[in-house]
Design a protein around this motif. Structure first.
Motif, mmCIF file in Angstrom:
data_model
loop_
_atom_site.group_PDB
_atom_site.id
_atom_site.type_symbol
_atom_site.label_atom_id
_atom_site.label_comp_id
_atom_site.label_asym_id
_atom_site.label_seq_id
_atom_site.Cartn_x
_atom_site.Cartn_y
_atom_site.Cartn_z
ATOM 1 N N THR A 9 0.831 -1.205 0.000
ATOM 2 C CA THR A 9 0.000 0.000 0.000
ATOM 3 C C THR A 9 0.862 1.251 0.000
ATOM 4 O O THR A 9 0.634 2.189 -0.779
ATOM 5 C CB THR A 9 -0.922 0.012 1.232
ATOM 6 N N PHE A 10 1.859 1.277 0.862
ATOM 7 C CA PHE A 10 2.730 2.456 0.929
ATOM 8 C C PHE A 10 3.555 2.609 -0.338
ATOM 9 O O PHE A 10 3.789 3.733 -0.799
ATOM 10 C CB PHE A 10 3.638 2.372 2.155
ATOM 11 N N LYS A 113 -13.030 -2.888 -10.981
ATOM 12 C CA LYS A 113 -13.444 -1.551 -10.548
ATOM 13 C C LYS A 113 -12.379 -0.906 -9.666
ATOM 14 O O LYS A 113 -12.107 0.299 -9.775
ATOM 15 C CB LYS A 113 -14.773 -1.639 -9.798
ATOM 16 N N SER A 114 -11.768 -1.693 -8.798
ATOM 17 C CA SER A 114 -10.720 -1.147 -7.912
ATOM 18 C C SER A 114 -9.483 -0.777 -8.718
ATOM 19 O O SER A 114 -8.859 0.262 -8.469
ATOM 20 C CB SER A 114 -10.371 -2.168 -6.830
ATOM 21 N N ILE A 115 -9.134 -1.620 -9.695
ATOM 22 C CA ILE A 115 -7.986 -1.305 -10.556
ATOM 23 C C ILE A 115 -8.264 -0.033 -11.332
ATOM 24 O O ILE A 115 -7.382 0.833 -11.483
ATOM 25 C CB ILE A 115 -7.691 -2.478 -11.505
ATOM 26 N N ALA A 116 -9.491 0.099 -11.827
ATOM 27 C CA ALA A 116 -9.856 1.306 -12.576
ATOM 28 C C ALA A 116 -9.688 2.547 -11.705
ATOM 29 O O ALA A 116 -9.196 3.592 -12.173
ATOM 30 C CB ALA A 116 -11.298 1.184 -13.082
ATOM 31 N N TRP A 117 -10.093 2.457 -10.447
ATOM 32 C CA TRP A 117 -9.925 3.604 -9.536
ATOM 33 C C TRP A 117 -8.453 3.940 -9.356
ATOM 34 O O TRP A 117 -8.062 5.119 -9.400
ATOM 35 C CB TRP A 117 -10.563 3.293 -8.185
ATOM 36 N N ASP A 270 -9.060 -4.296 -1.198
ATOM 37 C CA ASP A 270 -8.310 -3.925 0.000
ATOM 38 C C ASP A 270 -7.206 -2.921 -0.341
ATOM 39 O O ASP A 270 -6.975 -1.962 0.404
ATOM 40 C CB ASP A 270 -7.690 -5.166 0.646
ATOM 41 N N LEU A 271 -6.516 -3.152 -1.462
ATOM 42 C CA LEU A 271 -5.454 -2.230 -1.869
ATOM 43 C C LEU A 271 -6.024 -0.840 -2.114
ATOM 44 O O LEU A 271 -5.463 0.164 -1.654
ATOM 45 C CB LEU A 271 -4.763 -2.755 -3.127
ATOM 46 N N LYS A 272 -7.122 -0.781 -2.804
ATOM 47 C CA LYS A 272 -7.770 0.514 -3.056
ATOM 48 C C LYS A 272 -8.143 1.204 -1.754
ATOM 49 O O LYS A 272 -7.847 2.389 -1.553
ATOM 50 C CB LYS A 272 -9.015 0.305 -3.915
ATOM 51 N N GLU A 273 -8.799 0.475 -0.848
ATOM 52 C CA GLU A 273 -9.250 1.082 0.409
ATOM 53 C C GLU A 273 -8.076 1.489 1.281
ATOM 54 O O GLU A 273 -8.130 2.518 1.965
ATOM 55 C CB GLU A 273 -10.179 0.124 1.151
ATOM 56 N N ASN A 274 -7.009 0.710 1.274
ATOM 57 C CA ASN A 274 -5.834 1.072 2.061
ATOM 58 C C ASN A 274 -5.175 2.332 1.526
ATOM 59 O O ASN A 274 -4.721 3.194 2.295
ATOM 60 C CB ASN A 274 -4.828 -0.076 2.081
#
Length: 568
Positions: A9-10, A113-117, A270-274
């Motif tokens: 994430t970081f 959808k998360s990858i798109a974000w 999870d990656l997106k939200e983190n």
């Protein structure tokens, strides 16, 4: 322990645009999109149906019948003469019917959808995929992003450098609409030169996050990865089960990290939200325990983040200070009873927990980094020991408000003991704090005996129970630096042993005599282990001898043994 998910994430958050995704069929599995082999198998069965045959093994039958393995393009030509007919033939595999769309089949998943974000925000700029479907492109268009899609040799030949283009989807095995799919062993053994150059650009210039790709069948891609030499950024290989030997070879070559996941949708969600949590944290929103833990670890080894680390510690300290000493919500003149005291103590523990995480990690790693973290740690302790004076208070709560600083004091000291950072322990116990007009050493002012001094005999909480509470409730915040239970107990008892002896000495100096020793709480046999540790030399002996006098320490230890020590 270091959380690789949070480390990723970081990396994504702080290295915007330098990570590329390598996606395989596993990412589209939840959308019920068939793999390339699944499409070919179904097409062979259609050819067999035309021939009036019911093959046992479709691939074996086709090769026996036509003298070579089944090729996607040949099958398409055999079943559809014109381009419109081919499109109609293939759409049933990749495009949803109205009923399927209603049931969210063959539509973008949470992973897409998360990858798109992440791509819209610029965290991910390039996706290299072996998939034929258009789910990612659809997800991008749904949020207003038009990607650059490269799926043919012609498109690759005219492409600009990837760093100069917006979101790019590099479909190295083709797009079903182009009917140019690579699927057989022969087709996957090499790429056309323009496509190979783009693949090499990704592998050499970007970090990699690999998901849904096994590495088993794609020979040319596997060889491309193994021949890449530039590894400026990390590689993360996600997997649901054991990785293959071929995958292990790639991970080893790239010096990569394995991430076990439950599925692509949960992983990318999870990656997106983190990442979003980090954005909010950096914008001033409250930090979570996980975020402050990872931000501290990220800033510690980097000189260019020295100011960031200092500001992180300062801001969290000021947040705690504002909550702990808000006398409108935590008045110091309410009734002293078990219920109120318990509620007050629990509130203090919650308020200071994230600061304990940051200071303990800093104390543990101080000797391994160049950043002067002890200064910020000691400032946090001192700041929590200089509260505003209330207009009305009773002595019980006026002393109990030292408890947040005591938790930081203990958490920092335990971590420093575990790291053999005796220099910080020395500075910590001797740092002067000023709850009143007179400055006193932290070893005296923050000792549980001082904190509980005015609670009274009718109150259940006392210094001994507060010590036990510290031992239990500091376990989780220090889990990252001391994961082993036995080592945690040992470090806690060592710091307790030292701080108890220092408390007696300081309190004796103030009273002009040697006062009664505070009750020390140890596991059975732990006190004797501490005594043996002192007698064997090392950091503990040096700390106590220099602060108490080597002729005094044995007498104090004996006093504890005879008068005050009891066991859990």
């Amino acid at each position: 322990m270091v959380d690789k998910d949070m480390a990723l994430t970081f990396s994504v958050r702080n290295n915007r645009g330098v990570y590329a995704l390598l996606l395989g069929s596993g990412v589209s599995k939840a959308a019920e999109i068939p793999t390339g082999w699944g499409v070919v198998e179904d097409l062979i069965e259609k050819v067999a149906e035309i021939e009036g045959v019911e093959p046992g093994d479709p691939f074996e039958w086709y090769e026996d019948e036509y003298g070579h393995p089944a090729r996607y393009d040949e099958l398409i030509e055999a079943l559809a003469d014109t381009k419109p007919e081919r499109r109609v033939l293939l759409e049933r595999y990749f495009e949803p019917t109205d009923e399927e769309r209603e049931n969210e089949v063959k539509t973008p998943t949470d992973a897409h959808k998360s990858i798109a974000w992440l791509m819209k925000k610029g965290y991910i700029r390039v996706v290299l995929t072996t998939n034929f479907d258009n789910l990612l492109e659809s997800a991008l268009r749904d949020i207003g992003v038009e990607p650059t899609v490269i799926s043919t040799m012609e498109a690759a030949d005219g492409a600009e450098p990837l760093a100069h283009v917006g979101p790019v989807v590099l479909k190295i095995h083709g797009d079903y609409k182009e009917t140019n799919l690579r699927n057989t062993t022969e087709e996957l053994s090499s790429y056309d030169e323009p496509m190979q150059e783009l693949i090499d650009e990704v592998l050499n210039d970007y970090g990699l996050i690999i998901c849904g790709w096994s590495g088993d069948t794609d020979q040319a891609l596997r060889e491309s990865i193994l021949s890449s030499k530039d590894r400026r950024y990390s590689t993360y290989w996600t997997h649901r089960s054991e990785v293959s030997n071929l995958a292990e070879e790639i991970i080893e070559h790239r010096k990569g990290f394995r991430l076990e996941i439950e599925g692509a949708s949960q992983f990318f969600s999870d990656l997106k939200e983190n990442v979003r949590a980090l954005e909010k944290a950096e914008d001033g929103a409250p930090l979570t325990r996980e975020v402050i833990r990872e931000r501290t670890k990220q800033y510690l080894p980097r000189n260019d983040r020295r100011i960031d680390l200092s500001e992180l510690m300062k801001e969290e300290t000021e947040r705690v200070y504002g909550e702990v000493f808000d006398y409108s919500t935590l008045p110091l003149n309410e009734d002293v009873n078990d219920e109120n005291v318990e509620q007050r103590v629990e509130t203090y523990e919650q308020q200071v927990e994230k600061l304990v995480i940051a200071t303990s990690i800093s104390a543990y790693w101080e000797n391994e980094v160049e950043n002067p973290v002890s200064r910020d740690v000691l400032r946090s302790v001192s700041r929590l020991c200089s509260p505003p004076r209330p207009s009305r208070y009773n002595d019980a709560y006026d002393h109990l408000k030292k408890y947040p600083a005591t938790r930081v004091f203990y958490g920092t000291g335990i971590a420093a003991v575990e790291a053999q950072n005796w220099g910080l322990v020395e500075r910590l116990v001797n740092t002067e704090v000023q709850f009143s007009r007179i400055g006193r050493p932290a070893s005296l002012e923050l000792h549980p005996t001082t904190v509980c001094a005015h609670l009274g005999h009718g109150i259940r909480l006392n210094s001994s129970l507060l010590k036990k509470r510290l031992a239990e409730n500091l376990r989780e915040p220090l889990q990252d630096v001391i994961p082993d239970e036995r080592r945690y107990k040992d470090a806690f008892s060592t710091f307790e042993f030292a701080s108890d002896l220092l408390y007696v000495k300081e309190n004796g100096d103030m009273m002009g005599s040697l006062p009664d020793a505070p009750r020390a709480v140890y596991d059975e046999g732990q006190f004797e282990q501490m005594t043996e540790r002192y007698e064997s030399g090392g950091g503990l002996q040096t700390l106590l001898d220099e602060n108490l006098g080597e002729d005094v320490v044995p007498d104090l230890i004996e006093k504890f043994r005879n008068e005050s020590t009891w066991f859990r």
